[in-house]
Motif scaffolding. Sequence first.
Motif, mmCIF file in Angstrom:
data_model
loop_
_atom_site.group_PDB
_atom_site.id
_atom_site.type_symbol
_atom_site.label_atom_id
_atom_site.label_comp_id
_atom_site.label_asym_id
_atom_site.label_seq_id
_atom_site.Cartn_x
_atom_site.Cartn_y
_atom_site.Cartn_z
ATOM 1 N N ASP A 196 3.814 1.624 2.371
ATOM 2 C CA ASP A 196 4.819 0.565 2.221
ATOM 3 C C ASP A 196 4.570 -0.648 3.111
ATOM 4 N N ASP A 204 0.831 -1.203 0.000
ATOM 5 C CA ASP A 204 0.000 0.000 0.000
ATOM 6 C C ASP A 204 0.870 1.259 0.000
ATOM 7 N N ASP A 205 0.224 2.422 0.075
ATOM 8 C CA ASP A 205 0.932 3.703 0.022
ATOM 9 C C ASP A 205 1.862 3.923 1.203
#
Length: 87
Positions: free
Chosen positions: A14, A11-12
């Motif tokens: 990490d 995901d954004d």
Amino acid sequence: MQANHNFDLKDDADREIDGNTTLDLSLSQDTDFGTLSLGVQNLLDDRYSTVWGQRAAMFYSPYYGPEYLYDYQGRGRTYTLNWSMAY
């Protein structure tokens, strides 16, 4: 034979989610007395954490308890046996 595959994700923030692959087998045979079916899910009996189990552990642990409380495991090898008859 059927294969189900979940890809590895990031995901954004990490955070990583591990994917997995399971194999299912379904067999059926028509007889004079109906149809007999046999199924085996998770044929190789892989142990894995579900996608939600991995995400829940990230979101809720350690604030609401230890990680193992939220790490939902996938179902192990499961057998089905069915008989059906049309009349």
